[in-house]
Scaffold this motif. Structure first.
Motif, mmCIF file in Angstrom:
data_model
loop_
_atom_site.group_PDB
_atom_site.id
_atom_site.type_symbol
_atom_site.label_atom_id
_atom_site.label_comp_id
_atom_site.label_asym_id
_atom_site.label_seq_id
_atom_site.Cartn_x
_atom_site.Cartn_y
_atom_site.Cartn_z
ATOM 1 N N GLU A 273 -5.415 1.181 7.932
ATOM 2 C CA GLU A 273 -5.029 -0.372 8.327
ATOM 3 C C GLU A 273 -6.054 -0.976 7.360
ATOM 4 O OE1 GLU A 273 -5.701 -1.687 12.232
ATOM 5 O OE2 GLU A 273 -2.996 -2.356 12.024
ATOM 6 N N ALA A 274 -7.457 0.112 7.076
ATOM 7 C CA ALA A 274 -8.720 -0.441 7.231
ATOM 8 C C ALA A 274 -8.426 -0.883 4.950
ATOM 9 C CB ALA A 274 -9.943 0.485 7.256
ATOM 10 N N LEU A 275 -7.365 0.197 4.727
ATOM 11 C CA LEU A 275 -7.638 0.334 3.096
ATOM 12 C C LEU A 275 -7.278 -1.377 2.712
ATOM 13 C CD1 LEU A 275 -4.515 3.064 2.669
ATOM 14 C CD2 LEU A 275 -7.025 2.889 1.848
ATOM 15 N N GLU A 276 -7.815 -1.556 1.195
ATOM 16 C CA GLU A 276 -8.395 -3.037 0.721
ATOM 17 C C GLU A 276 -6.521 -2.836 0.310
ATOM 18 O OE1 GLU A 276 -10.401 -5.038 -3.013
ATOM 19 O OE2 GLU A 276 -10.483 -3.473 -2.419
ATOM 20 N N LYS B 83 1.127 -1.256 0.078
ATOM 21 C CA LYS B 83 0.128 -0.193 0.346
ATOM 22 C C LYS B 83 0.816 1.603 -0.045
ATOM 23 C CE LYS B 83 -3.386 -2.501 2.690
ATOM 24 N NZ LYS B 83 -3.981 -2.294 4.137
ATOM 25 N N VAL B 84 0.552 2.070 -0.742
ATOM 26 C CA VAL B 84 0.787 3.890 -0.818
ATOM 27 C C VAL B 84 0.255 4.332 -0.496
ATOM 28 C CG1 VAL B 84 2.471 4.684 -2.536
ATOM 29 C CG2 VAL B 84 2.655 2.801 -2.947
ATOM 30 N N ILE B 85 0.342 5.329 0.511
ATOM 31 C CA ILE B 85 -0.401 6.523 0.674
ATOM 32 C C ILE B 85 0.407 7.486 1.152
ATOM 33 C CG2 ILE B 85 -1.333 7.722 2.900
ATOM 34 C CD1 ILE B 85 -0.063 3.733 2.999
ATOM 35 N N GLY B 86 0.062 8.986 -0.218
ATOM 36 C CA GLY B 86 0.794 10.191 0.005
ATOM 37 C C GLY B 86 0.591 11.038 1.390
ATOM 38 N N VAL B 87 0.871 11.529 1.562
ATOM 39 C CA VAL B 87 0.588 12.676 2.605
ATOM 40 C C VAL B 87 0.925 13.931 1.992
ATOM 41 C CG1 VAL B 87 1.340 14.091 4.870
ATOM 42 C CG2 VAL B 87 1.293 10.969 3.954
ATOM 43 N N VAL B 88 -0.296 14.705 1.936
ATOM 44 C CA VAL B 88 -0.083 16.318 1.256
ATOM 45 C C VAL B 88 -0.584 17.232 1.642
ATOM 46 C CG1 VAL B 88 -0.735 14.617 -1.044
ATOM 47 C CG2 VAL B 88 -2.167 16.390 -0.152
ATOM 48 N N SER B 89 -0.611 18.290 1.571
ATOM 49 C CA SER B 89 -1.033 19.803 1.707
ATOM 50 C C SER B 89 -0.910 20.733 0.218
ATOM 51 C CB SER B 89 -0.182 20.673 3.326
ATOM 52 O OG SER B 89 -0.744 21.504 3.174
ATOM 53 N N GLY B 90 -1.848 21.606 0.545
ATOM 54 C CA GLY B 90 -1.968 22.715 -0.760
ATOM 55 C C GLY B 90 -0.724 23.940 -0.158
ATOM 56 N N LYS B 91 -0.566 23.686 0.590
ATOM 57 C CA LYS B 91 0.655 24.953 1.078
ATOM 58 C C LYS B 91 1.358 24.235 2.330
ATOM 59 C CE LYS B 91 -0.051 28.214 3.544
ATOM 60 N NZ LYS B 91 1.670 27.444 5.420
ATOM 61 N N GLY B 92 2.917 25.023 2.150
ATOM 62 C CA GLY B 92 4.355 24.685 3.369
ATOM 63 C C GLY B 92 4.379 24.765 5.338
ATOM 64 N N GLY B 93 4.866 24.348 5.733
ATOM 65 C CA GLY B 93 5.242 24.676 6.568
ATOM 66 C C GLY B 93 3.493 23.576 7.779
ATOM 67 N N VAL B 94 2.782 23.377 7.539
ATOM 68 C CA VAL B 94 1.763 22.697 8.230
ATOM 69 C C VAL B 94 2.460 21.012 8.690
ATOM 70 C CG1 VAL B 94 0.218 23.751 6.870
ATOM 71 C CG2 VAL B 94 0.658 21.965 6.207
ATOM 72 N N ARG C 157 2.852 -1.272 14.899
ATOM 73 C CA ARG C 157 1.712 -1.866 14.558
ATOM 74 C C ARG C 157 2.048 -3.490 14.282
ATOM 75 N NH1 ARG C 157 -3.858 0.999 13.510
ATOM 76 N NH2 ARG C 157 -4.344 2.070 15.089
ATOM 77 N N GLY C 158 3.325 -3.627 13.958
ATOM 78 C CA GLY C 158 3.748 -4.830 13.190
ATOM 79 C C GLY C 158 4.102 -4.974 12.088
ATOM 80 N N ALA C 159 4.128 -3.768 11.172
ATOM 81 C CA ALA C 159 3.475 -3.659 10.035
ATOM 82 C C ALA C 159 5.088 -3.125 9.271
ATOM 83 C CB ALA C 159 2.798 -2.760 9.303
ATOM 84 N N HIS C 160 5.677 -3.304 8.234
ATOM 85 C CA HIS C 160 7.423 -2.571 7.853
ATOM 86 C C HIS C 160 6.973 -1.900 6.956
ATOM 87 C CE1 HIS C 160 10.759 -3.790 5.146
ATOM 88 N NE2 HIS C 160 10.688 -2.835 5.861
ATOM 89 N N THR C 161 7.645 -0.761 7.658
ATOM 90 C CA THR C 161 6.564 0.309 6.529
ATOM 91 C C THR C 161 8.078 1.002 6.280
ATOM 92 O OG1 THR C 161 7.318 1.930 8.923
ATOM 93 C CG2 THR C 161 5.128 0.809 8.555
ATOM 94 N N ALA C 162 7.577 2.249 5.517
ATOM 95 C CA ALA C 162 8.986 3.081 4.490
ATOM 96 C C ALA C 162 8.121 4.182 4.187
ATOM 97 C CB ALA C 162 8.773 2.210 3.195
ATOM 98 N N ILE C 163 9.588 5.235 3.965
ATOM 99 C CA ILE C 163 9.150 6.925 3.537
ATOM 100 C C ILE C 163 9.946 6.970 1.984
ATOM 101 C CG2 ILE C 163 8.825 9.076 4.352
ATOM 102 C CD1 ILE C 163 9.408 7.780 7.343
ATOM 103 N N LEU C 164 8.744 6.842 1.034
ATOM 104 C CA LEU C 164 9.750 7.442 0.336
ATOM 105 C C LEU C 164 9.746 9.210 0.241
ATOM 106 C CD1 LEU C 164 8.895 6.938 -3.426
ATOM 107 C CD2 LEU C 164 9.476 9.013 -3.137
ATOM 108 N N ASP C 165 10.605 10.184 -0.057
ATOM 109 C CA ASP C 165 11.166 11.640 0.724
ATOM 110 C C ASP C 165 10.716 12.027 -0.706
ATOM 111 O OD1 ASP C 165 11.154 13.917 1.249
ATOM 112 O OD2 ASP C 165 13.219 13.505 2.677
ATOM 113 N N ALA C 166 10.008 12.471 -1.499
ATOM 114 C CA ALA C 166 9.228 13.641 -1.868
ATOM 115 C C ALA C 166 10.006 15.209 -2.363
ATOM 116 C CB ALA C 166 8.583 12.966 -2.918
ATOM 117 N N ASP C 167 9.728 15.600 -0.357
ATOM 118 C CA ASP C 167 10.430 17.029 -1.449
ATOM 119 C C ASP C 167 11.812 16.951 -1.290
ATOM 120 O OD1 ASP C 167 9.901 19.406 -0.267
ATOM 121 O OD2 ASP C 167 9.293 19.052 1.231
#
Length: 281
Positions: free
Chosen positions: A274-277, A38-49, A65-75
Protein backbone atom coordinates in the motif's frame (compact mmCIF):
# COMPACT_ATOMS: atom_id res chain seq x y z
CA UNK A 1 23.42 -6.69 -34.38
CA UNK A 2 25.52 -9.02 -36.53
CA UNK A 3 23.99 -11.74 -38.71
CA UNK A 4 25.49 -14.44 -36.50
CA UNK A 5 24.26 -12.93 -33.23
CA UNK A 6 23.62 -15.53 -30.52
CA UNK A 7 21.67 -13.02 -28.35
CA UNK A 8 24.07 -13.84 -25.50
CA UNK A 9 25.38 -10.39 -24.62
CA UNK A 10 27.23 -11.75 -21.60
CA UNK A 11 29.71 -13.62 -23.81
CA UNK A 12 30.01 -11.08 -26.59
CA UNK A 13 32.35 -8.10 -26.87
CA UNK A 14 30.67 -6.44 -29.83
CA UNK A 15 29.24 -3.00 -28.99
CA UNK A 16 26.11 -3.32 -31.09
CA UNK A 17 22.84 -1.38 -30.91
CA UNK A 18 21.14 -4.24 -29.01
CA UNK A 19 23.70 -3.96 -26.20
CA UNK A 20 23.21 -0.18 -26.03
CA UNK A 21 19.46 -0.42 -25.45
CA UNK A 22 18.31 0.89 -22.08
CA UNK A 23 16.24 -1.36 -19.76
CA UNK A 24 13.14 0.75 -20.33
CA UNK A 25 13.44 0.13 -24.07
CA UNK A 26 12.37 -3.49 -23.52
CA UNK A 27 9.18 -2.62 -21.65
CA UNK A 28 5.95 -3.68 -23.30
CA UNK A 29 2.84 -1.54 -23.17
CA UNK A 30 -0.25 -3.10 -21.61
CA UNK A 31 -3.43 -3.46 -23.62
CA UNK A 32 -4.78 -0.05 -24.63
CA UNK A 33 -7.92 -0.66 -22.56
CA UNK A 34 -6.04 -1.81 -19.44
CA UNK A 35 -5.66 0.29 -16.31
CA UNK A 36 -3.09 -1.07 -13.85
CA UNK A 37 -1.76 1.07 -11.03
CA UNK A 38 0.87 -1.12 -9.34
CA UNK A 39 2.57 -4.35 -10.35
CA UNK A 40 4.35 -6.56 -7.83
CA UNK A 41 6.38 -9.63 -8.75
CA UNK A 42 6.55 -12.58 -6.34
CA UNK A 43 9.87 -14.36 -6.83
CA UNK A 44 12.32 -16.87 -5.43
CA UNK A 45 15.70 -18.29 -6.38
CA UNK A 46 14.35 -21.86 -6.23
CA UNK A 47 11.12 -23.80 -6.45
CA UNK A 48 8.94 -25.27 -3.75
CA UNK A 49 8.99 -22.35 -1.32
CA UNK A 50 5.39 -21.23 -1.84
CA UNK A 51 5.43 -18.32 -4.29
CA UNK A 52 1.96 -19.18 -5.60
CA UNK A 53 0.58 -19.36 -2.07
CA UNK A 54 2.07 -15.99 -1.13
CA UNK A 55 0.83 -14.51 -4.42
CA UNK A 56 -2.69 -15.78 -3.77
CA UNK A 57 -2.75 -14.64 -0.14
CA UNK A 58 -1.41 -11.19 -1.04
CA UNK A 59 -4.14 -10.75 -3.66
CA UNK A 60 -6.73 -11.87 -1.10
CA UNK A 61 -5.29 -9.58 1.60
CA UNK A 62 -5.34 -6.49 -0.62
CA UNK A 63 -8.80 -7.40 -1.89
CA UNK A 64 -10.03 -7.47 1.71
CA UNK A 65 -8.68 -3.95 2.13
CA UNK A 66 -11.01 -2.78 -0.60
CA UNK A 67 -8.58 -2.80 -3.54
CA UNK A 68 -9.24 -4.39 -6.91
CA UNK A 69 -6.52 -7.02 -7.26
CA UNK A 70 -5.35 -9.25 -10.09
CA UNK A 71 -2.93 -12.13 -10.61
CA UNK A 72 -0.91 -12.68 -13.76
CA UNK A 73 0.19 -16.31 -13.51
CA UNK A 74 3.62 -16.32 -15.18
CA UNK A 75 4.38 -19.87 -14.07
CA UNK A 76 3.35 -21.30 -17.44
CA UNK A 77 4.52 -24.88 -16.91
CA UNK A 78 3.28 -25.13 -13.32
CA UNK A 79 0.12 -23.00 -13.10
CA UNK A 80 -1.49 -23.50 -9.69
CA UNK A 81 -3.33 -20.20 -9.20
CA UNK A 82 -6.66 -21.27 -10.80
CA UNK A 83 -6.74 -24.43 -8.66
CA UNK A 84 -6.21 -22.44 -5.44
CA UNK A 85 -9.12 -20.13 -6.32
CA UNK A 86 -11.39 -22.94 -7.55
CA UNK A 87 -11.53 -21.64 -11.13
CA UNK A 88 -12.25 -24.21 -13.83
CA UNK A 89 -14.03 -22.16 -16.50
CA UNK A 90 -12.10 -20.89 -19.51
CA UNK A 91 -11.03 -17.33 -20.17
CA UNK A 92 -13.09 -15.61 -22.83
CA UNK A 93 -12.20 -12.98 -25.36
CA UNK A 94 -13.66 -10.70 -27.99
CA UNK A 95 -12.43 -8.67 -30.93
CA UNK A 96 -10.76 -6.25 -28.50
CA UNK A 97 -8.73 -8.71 -26.44
CA UNK A 98 -8.68 -11.47 -23.85
CA UNK A 99 -10.61 -11.11 -20.59
CA UNK A 100 -9.39 -12.40 -17.21
CA UNK A 101 -11.58 -14.69 -15.12
CA UNK A 102 -12.99 -13.27 -11.89
CA UNK A 103 -12.87 -15.24 -8.65
CA UNK A 104 -15.74 -15.41 -6.17
CA UNK A 105 -14.55 -12.25 -4.41
CA UNK A 106 -13.60 -10.35 -7.56
CA UNK A 107 -9.88 -11.05 -8.03
CA UNK A 108 -8.98 -11.05 -11.76
CA UNK A 109 -6.93 -14.08 -12.88
CA UNK A 110 -5.12 -14.95 -16.09
CA UNK A 111 -3.31 -18.27 -16.33
CA UNK A 112 -2.45 -20.69 -19.12
CA UNK A 113 -4.74 -23.24 -17.43
CA UNK A 114 -7.66 -20.97 -18.28
CA UNK A 115 -6.83 -21.38 -21.97
CA UNK A 116 -6.15 -25.13 -22.21
CA UNK A 117 -8.87 -27.60 -23.21
CA UNK A 118 -7.64 -29.94 -20.47
CA UNK A 119 -6.31 -28.23 -17.34
CA UNK A 120 -4.26 -31.35 -16.55
CA UNK A 121 -2.50 -31.34 -19.92
CA UNK A 122 1.25 -30.61 -19.63
CA UNK A 123 2.58 -27.46 -21.23
CA UNK A 124 5.45 -28.86 -23.30
CA UNK A 125 6.70 -25.64 -24.89
CA UNK A 126 10.14 -24.25 -25.48
CA UNK A 127 11.43 -21.22 -23.61
CA UNK A 128 10.75 -18.51 -26.24
CA UNK A 129 7.11 -19.61 -26.63
CA UNK A 130 6.60 -19.62 -22.86
CA UNK A 131 8.19 -16.19 -22.52
CA UNK A 132 6.04 -14.80 -25.33
CA UNK A 133 2.90 -16.17 -23.66
CA UNK A 134 3.76 -14.24 -20.51
CA UNK A 135 4.17 -11.07 -22.58
CA UNK A 136 0.77 -11.65 -24.15
CA UNK A 137 -0.83 -11.95 -20.72
CA UNK A 138 0.34 -8.36 -20.24
CA UNK A 139 -0.26 -6.93 -23.73
CA UNK A 140 -3.36 -8.82 -24.95
CA UNK A 141 -5.42 -9.15 -21.77
CA UNK A 142 -7.77 -6.32 -20.81
CA UNK A 143 -7.01 -5.65 -17.15
CA UNK A 144 -9.78 -3.29 -16.10
CA UNK A 145 -9.20 -0.82 -13.25
CA UNK A 146 -6.65 -2.92 -11.32
CA UNK A 147 -5.15 -1.38 -8.18
CA UNK A 148 -2.61 -4.13 -7.49
CA UNK A 149 -1.45 -6.81 -9.90
CA UNK A 150 0.64 -9.67 -8.51
CA UNK A 151 2.81 -11.62 -10.93
CA UNK A 152 3.40 -15.22 -9.85
CA UNK A 153 6.85 -16.04 -11.21
CA UNK A 154 8.35 -19.45 -11.93
CA UNK A 155 11.45 -20.29 -9.86
CA UNK A 156 14.98 -19.33 -10.76
CA UNK A 157 16.44 -16.71 -13.07
CA UNK A 158 15.69 -18.14 -16.52
CA UNK A 159 13.71 -17.05 -19.56
CA UNK A 160 10.39 -16.21 -17.91
CA UNK A 161 11.68 -14.23 -14.90
CA UNK A 162 13.97 -12.33 -17.27
CA UNK A 163 11.04 -11.65 -19.61
CA UNK A 164 8.91 -10.35 -16.73
CA UNK A 165 11.70 -8.13 -15.38
CA UNK A 166 12.41 -6.70 -18.85
CA UNK A 167 8.91 -6.51 -20.34
CA UNK A 168 6.60 -5.60 -17.45
CA UNK A 169 7.11 -2.37 -15.47
CA UNK A 170 7.36 -3.82 -11.97
CA UNK A 171 6.92 -1.46 -9.04
CA UNK A 172 8.74 -3.95 -6.83
CA UNK A 173 9.18 -7.60 -5.92
CA UNK A 174 8.50 -9.73 -2.87
CA UNK A 175 11.08 -12.46 -2.28
CA UNK A 176 9.74 -15.74 -0.84
CA UNK A 177 12.03 -18.07 1.10
CA UNK A 178 11.93 -21.02 3.50
CA UNK A 179 13.86 -21.61 6.73
CA UNK A 180 16.46 -24.09 5.42
CA UNK A 181 20.17 -23.23 5.42
CA UNK A 182 20.13 -22.71 1.65
CA UNK A 183 17.88 -19.67 2.14
CA UNK A 184 20.97 -17.47 1.75
CA UNK A 185 21.54 -18.76 -1.75
CA UNK A 186 17.84 -18.38 -2.62
CA UNK A 187 17.74 -14.77 -1.52
CA UNK A 188 21.09 -13.94 -3.11
CA UNK A 189 19.91 -15.11 -6.53
CA UNK A 190 16.68 -13.12 -6.36
CA UNK A 191 18.37 -10.02 -4.95
CA UNK A 192 21.17 -10.05 -7.51
CA UNK A 193 18.73 -10.43 -10.40
CA UNK A 194 16.55 -7.60 -9.10
CA UNK A 195 19.60 -5.36 -8.80
CA UNK A 196 20.74 -6.26 -12.31
CA UNK A 197 17.28 -5.36 -13.63
CA UNK A 198 17.03 -2.24 -11.43
CA UNK A 199 13.79 -3.40 -9.79
CA UNK A 200 13.06 -2.38 -6.16
CA UNK A 201 12.75 -5.14 -3.55
CA UNK A 202 9.77 -4.57 -1.26
CA UNK A 203 10.90 -7.20 1.22
CA UNK A 204 11.10 -10.87 2.08
CA UNK A 205 8.48 -13.37 3.29
CA UNK A 206 9.46 -16.63 4.97
CA UNK A 207 7.06 -19.46 4.22
CA UNK A 208 6.84 -22.79 6.11
CA UNK A 209 8.45 -21.01 9.05
CA UNK A 210 6.95 -23.27 11.72
CA UNK A 211 4.06 -25.55 12.66
CA UNK A 212 1.88 -24.60 15.60
CA UNK A 213 1.02 -27.49 17.91
CA UNK A 214 -2.80 -27.80 18.04
CA UNK A 215 -2.66 -28.89 21.69
CA UNK A 216 -0.20 -26.55 23.41
CA UNK A 217 0.25 -23.83 20.78
CA UNK A 218 4.03 -24.26 20.73
CA UNK A 219 5.76 -23.30 17.47
CA UNK A 220 7.69 -26.28 16.11
CA UNK A 221 10.57 -25.49 13.70
CA UNK A 222 10.27 -28.53 11.45
CA UNK A 223 12.84 -27.18 8.96
CA UNK A 224 15.25 -25.99 11.63
CA UNK A 225 15.86 -22.58 13.11
CA UNK A 226 15.14 -19.63 10.85
CA UNK A 227 17.97 -17.51 9.46
CA UNK A 228 15.71 -15.07 7.66
CA UNK A 229 16.45 -12.12 9.95
CA UNK A 230 20.20 -12.52 9.42
CA UNK A 231 19.72 -12.81 5.67
CA UNK A 232 17.39 -9.81 5.57
CA UNK A 233 19.96 -7.75 7.47
CA UNK A 234 22.78 -8.95 5.20
CA UNK A 235 21.01 -7.75 2.06
CA UNK A 236 19.27 -4.75 3.62
CA UNK A 237 15.80 -6.24 3.15
CA UNK A 238 12.62 -5.73 5.16
CA UNK A 239 11.20 -8.89 6.75
CA UNK A 240 7.55 -8.71 5.75
CA UNK A 241 6.26 -11.78 7.55
CA UNK A 242 6.57 -15.42 8.51
CA UNK A 243 3.93 -17.91 7.42
CA UNK A 244 3.43 -21.24 9.22
CA UNK A 245 2.81 -24.64 7.74
CA UNK A 246 -0.95 -24.65 8.25
CA UNK A 247 -3.03 -27.74 7.38
CA UNK A 248 -6.13 -25.57 7.13
CA UNK A 249 -4.52 -23.37 4.47
CA UNK A 250 -3.44 -26.45 2.52
CA UNK A 251 -6.95 -27.86 2.77
CA UNK A 252 -8.53 -24.63 1.51
CA UNK A 253 -6.10 -24.34 -1.40
CA UNK A 254 -6.77 -27.94 -2.45
CA UNK A 255 -10.50 -27.21 -2.32
CA UNK A 256 -10.17 -23.98 -4.32
CA UNK A 257 -11.04 -21.88 -1.30
CA UNK A 258 -7.90 -19.82 -0.78
CA UNK A 259 -10.13 -16.74 -0.39
CA UNK A 260 -11.26 -18.17 2.96
CA UNK A 261 -7.70 -18.31 4.33
CA UNK A 262 -6.50 -15.97 7.05
CA UNK A 263 -3.86 -13.45 5.96
CA UNK A 264 -2.75 -12.00 9.30
CA UNK A 265 0.85 -13.10 8.70
CA UNK A 266 1.02 -10.85 5.65
CA UNK A 267 -0.34 -7.63 7.15
CA UNK A 268 3.11 -6.02 7.13
CA UNK A 269 3.57 -7.06 3.51
CA UNK A 270 0.17 -5.57 2.63
CA UNK A 271 1.15 -2.34 4.38
CA UNK A 272 4.37 -2.21 2.35
CA UNK A 273 2.49 -2.73 -0.91
CA UNK A 274 0.00 0.00 0.00
CA UNK A 275 2.91 2.32 0.74
CA UNK A 276 4.31 2.04 -2.77
CA UNK A 277 4.20 5.33 -4.60
CA UNK A 278 1.14 5.45 -6.81
CA UNK A 279 2.04 5.13 -10.43
CA UNK A 280 -0.44 4.77 -13.26
CA UNK A 281 0.60 2.39 -16.03
Amino acid sequence: MSEGCSHDCGNCSENCAERQRKPEDFLEKPHAMSSIKKVIGVVSGKGGVGKSLVTSLMAVAMNRRGAHTAILDADITGPSIPKAFGIHQKAMGNELGLLPVKTKTGVDIMSVNLLLDDECAPVVWRGPIIANTVKQFWTDVIWNDVDYMFVDMPPGTGDVPLTVFQSIPLDGIIVVTSPQELVSMIVAKAVNMAQMMDVPIIGIVENMSYVKCPDCGRELRVFGESHVEEIAAKYGLTLLGRLPLDPEVAKNCDAGLVELCHTEGLEKAADAVEALEAKQK
